[in-house]
Design an enzyme around this catalytic site. Structure first.
Site, mmCIF file in Angstrom:
data_model
loop_
_atom_site.group_PDB
_atom_site.id
_atom_site.type_symbol
_atom_site.label_atom_id
_atom_site.label_comp_id
_atom_site.label_asym_id
_atom_site.label_seq_id
_atom_site.Cartn_x
_atom_site.Cartn_y
_atom_site.Cartn_z
ATOM 1 N N HIS A 58 -0.885 65.810 4.297
ATOM 2 C CA HIS A 58 -1.883 66.407 5.199
ATOM 3 C C HIS A 58 -3.194 65.669 4.959
ATOM 4 O O HIS A 58 -3.495 65.312 3.814
ATOM 5 C CB HIS A 58 -2.128 67.887 4.868
ATOM 6 C CG HIS A 58 -1.154 68.834 5.498
ATOM 7 N ND1 HIS A 58 -0.692 69.958 4.839
ATOM 8 C CD2 HIS A 58 -0.572 68.849 6.720
ATOM 9 C CE1 HIS A 58 0.139 70.621 5.635
ATOM 10 N NE2 HIS A 58 0.233 69.967 6.786
ATOM 11 N N CYS A 82 -6.657 73.898 1.210
ATOM 12 C CA CYS A 82 -5.484 74.395 1.942
ATOM 13 C C CYS A 82 -5.471 75.911 2.055
ATOM 14 O O CYS A 82 -4.865 76.475 2.963
ATOM 15 C CB CYS A 82 -4.192 73.993 1.234
ATOM 16 S SG CYS A 82 -3.987 72.253 0.941
HETATM 17 N N1 ARG Z 1 3.842 73.947 1.167
HETATM 18 C C1 ARG Z 1 2.891 73.759 2.192
HETATM 19 C C2 ARG Z 1 3.387 72.686 3.162
HETATM 20 O O1 ARG Z 1 4.018 71.764 2.729
HETATM 21 C C3 ARG Z 1 1.570 73.360 1.625
HETATM 22 C C4 ARG Z 1 0.493 73.243 2.657
HETATM 23 C C5 ARG Z 1 -0.795 72.760 2.110
HETATM 24 N N2 ARG Z 1 -1.794 72.842 3.088
HETATM 25 C C6 ARG Z 1 -2.671 71.884 3.358
HETATM 26 N N3 ARG Z 1 -3.588 72.099 4.243
HETATM 27 N N4 ARG Z 1 -2.624 70.713 2.789
HETATM 28 O O2 ARG Z 1 3.171 72.782 4.331
#
Ligand code: ARG
Length: 697
Positions: free
Chosen positions: A168, A264
């Site tokens: 991300h 996050c």
């Molecule tokens: N386990 C989640 C995923 O893989 C973690 C999300 C983390 N969020 C972020 N904005 N980086 O989607």
């Protein structure tokens, strides 16, 4: 703090690692402690609460990642673009967040199905520059960016994520107050790094290393002058403090097991609109292309889509008409997007080389530009390939003449031909860009007919027992071409003589199987030495031992031919009475010897002007149906570069690397044989004898 933003969070009541959708989650299933997670989340919320008003979304059982509210959507003013998750595991969160936004008075925008966009996790507002930085390449699709730009009325700058751990944008990029950007450059491709560097002045870039990046240092919540994160590390902390920030660390290790951290766990709800609707767009460009042929069997579709993705683009298959029989061809229409116009041009050029075409309504005449300096092409010239190519001139498709790779296309009135850069003359018109260009990939070249002739060809390089099968097929082809009055060219290195196969090659020439011979100085010298003195570089070929003072032989051979005034003269004067070149001269088979820096002598026949030698090779190769490349890497590469697709190339070398290099020309008509060239030629001659005996009987 004069301004307290509203932030959406979701308590970790049901948080756990229950599945694996990013590398952080691997090996961590049910390994996070619920107790510790709750404690860390409360600690974090406590810190956050000092600077922002927290709004809680109700957690749902069975949706462990709902704590990561950054992925709920992306808010700007009263508008919100709802996330479309890439993974089914998280798609189940979508209705819950949708309801939350609706209940709180937002205008909810939904993206088309199957167009992933993971909200504020992949899109970060940069107030200083009035832009939205948006990530793609892992979770979000590039094609979502123009839609986000339109829905929120903001300019979107697309950044491609290339490291799976930083899936991300908010895991490796963080715009801060005052125009600073905290980021991990290695998580992005070169194009994206250039984009960041072009928009963010050097003194505002806070680039961090991998050690910090894997601590989720970029995953920071910035409110005014405060930065809240899991861990900064001394160096980054002091750089941030130097820029006037107060850094607050709060442990979030339990959430890192799911691949998330501070940022996050939050979604900013108060994001005043940017209010420059005229700039609301993404730099993303896209174009529709068509592909036709044995798209699946030949792997062409795969390769085409790969080209788009590997070059930072993205694709959507608009239509796919699958040919049902083995013989029937398939058609596909794909929309290709890239983060910029230049990137798209680069991708399109490669797709055109694979045979993709623009839909008829988008086809325009090729763009021509004049040559201003002899031997120099205008910028953006289109570089040619080995495939038959057509140019659109004055409303018509015209086949390019003298097709070869690494050239340019010169258009003269209504005709087009390939020309080398060095041969360009002032005033000639050269095709630039990729408009009005298409390469014609014959579908037959993937059909069973030719695949049968050389059935192992798809497999590329062959060895051992397969060699015999290959030789059978080559013998058969050689006979067919001879019967039909066709042309076979041979490129041979001195190894042919060293391995004792000179007599076999001589035999092929004598029997009319070879119509042109290409080589260098060495093969001629060794051939002459062998037929005059029975040695090759001083080694007795019959007994396989070095002759005393043998190197003398090598020079004597050269000296003799020099005295005669050339190979043909030596044959006429009966000084040369056998061997490969004797056969060439007596049978009237033209040969061309290209010189090099290491040549002894050279023989009078060796052309030491390389431009002339190249031209001479090209002349002899014209019209060849098959080319045998026998243990001569450099001369064979030269020949490969001059040869259009459709000519059968047979590359024989004992070194698999050489064979792979020569045979791998993206053309199904090339075949590599890894074996001793001496064995190969002796086997070939045997098989031809057998075929001839069979024909005579
Ligand atoms: N386990 C989640 C995923 O893989 C973690 C999300 C983390 N969020 C972020 N904005 N980086 O989607």
């Amino acid at each position: 703090m004069d301004f307290r933003p509203k932030i959406l969070v979701c308590p970790p009541d049901y948080y756990d690692v229950e599945y694996v959708i990013n590398p952080w989650m691997e090996g961590n299933i049910h390994r996070s402690s619920q107790l510790l997670a709750v404690e860390q989340w409360r600690g974090f919320a406590g810190v956050l609460g000092r600077y922002a008003d927290l709004n809680e979304a109700a957690p749902c059982e069975g949706l462990p990642d709902m704590v990561f509210t950054a992925n709920a959507g992306l808010v700007l003013g009263q508008e919100v673009v709802l996330s479309r998750f890439m993974h089914p595991e998280r798609q189940r969160e979508e209705p819950h967040f949708k309801r939350w936004f609706e209940q709180h008075g937002y205008n909810v925008h939904e993206l088309p199905k199957d167009l992933p966009f993971e909200g504020a996790g992949d899109a970060l507002l940069d107030r200083e520059r009035g832009v939205l930085w948006a990530g793609y390449g892992q979770r979000s699709e590039l094609d979502s960016h123009p839609l986000v730009a339109a829905a929120l009325g903001v300019e979107v700058l697309s950044l491609r994520l290339v490291d799976k751990r930083f899936y991300h944008l908010d895991t490796c990029f963080c715009p801060l107050e005052g125009g600073y950007v905290l980021y991990f450059p290695a998580a992005f491709d070169a194009h994206s790094n250039r984009l960041v560097e072009s928009r963010v002045q050097p003194e505002k870039r806070i680039a961090i290393g991998e050690t910090e990046a894997v601590n989720f240092t970029c995953n920071a919540v910035n409110i005014g002058r405060v930065i809240i994160l899991n861990k900064a590390g001394d160096d980054v902390r002091s750089r941030l403090e130097g820029a006037g920030f107060q850094v607050i660390e709060t442990p979030l290790t339990e959430f890192m097991k799911a691949g998330g951290s501070a940022k996050c766990l939050t979604l900013r709800l108060t994001e005043p609109a940017i209010g420059e609707p005229e700039r609301a767009r993404a730099l993303v460009e896209s174009r529709v292309l068509r592909l036709e042929g044995h798209l699946l069997d030949s792997g062409l579709l795969d390769r085409a889509l790969d080209v788009a993705v590997k070059n930072g683009g993205s694709f959507q298959i608009l239509s796919f008409d699958l040919g049902r029989q083995r013989q029937s061809i398939s058609k596909a229409e794909i929309n290709v997007s890239a983060p910029s116009k230049e990137a798209l041009e680069g991708i399109i050029a490669q797709l055109i080389d694979l045979g993709a075409v623009l839909p008829p309504e988008d086809v325009g005449d090729a763009v021509l530009r004049g040559v201003a300096q002899p031997g120099v092409a205008p910028d953006d010239f289109y570089a040619t390939t080995i495939y038959p190519t057509e140019v659109h001139i004055r409303g018509k498709w015209v086949l390019v003449g003298a097709q070869r790779m690494d050239g340019v296309i010169v258009v003269d009135e209504a005709a087009a031909r390939c020309t080398l850069l060095r041969d360009l003359e002032t005033g000639e018109s050269v095709v630039v860009g990729t408009r009005g260009i298409r390469t014609v990939r014959k579908t037959e070249s993937r059909a069973p007919r030719s695949a049968e002739e050389f059935s192992f060809m798809g497999a590329g390089v062959s060895s051992e027992r397969r060699v015999e099968l290959v030789v059978d097929q080559i013998a058969w082809e050689l006979r067919r071409i001879r019967e039909q009055g066709g042309k076979v060219a041979v490129v041979a290195g001195p190894v042919v003589i060293h391995t004792g196969a000179g007599e076999h090659l001589a035999r092929l020439i004598r029997d009319g199987y070879v119509q042109a011979l290409l080589g260098g100085n060495a093969i001629a010298v060794h051939d002459v030495e062998q037929s005059l003195l029975g040695t090759s570089l001083g080694v007795d070929l019959k007994r396989g031992v070095a002759v005393r003072g043998g190197h003398q032989h090598h020079l004597e051979a050269i000296n003799l031919i020099r005295r005669c005034g050339g190979l043909a003269a030596a044959v006429r004067q009966k000084a040369l009475t056998g061997g490969i070149f004797y056969e060439c001269v007596t049978k009237g088979v033209p040969f061309s010897l290209a010189g090099s820096i290491r040549d002894d002598g050279p023989m009078p026949d060796t052309e030491m002007d390389l431009l002339r030698a190249q031209r001479d090779y090209a002349r002899l190769l014209r019209g060849a149906e098959m080319i045998l490349m026998l243990s001569s890497m450099l001369h064979s590469i030269g020949v490969g570069n001059m040869t259009p697709a459709g000519v059968k190339l047979v590359c024989v070398d004992i070194n698999p690397a050489v064979v792979t290099k020569l045979a791998d020309r993206g053309s199904l008509e090339s075949v590599g044989v890894v074996t001793d060239v001496g064995l190969f030629l002796s086997l070939l001659v045997q098989r031809l004898e057998k075929l001839e005996a069979g024909a005579a009987a």
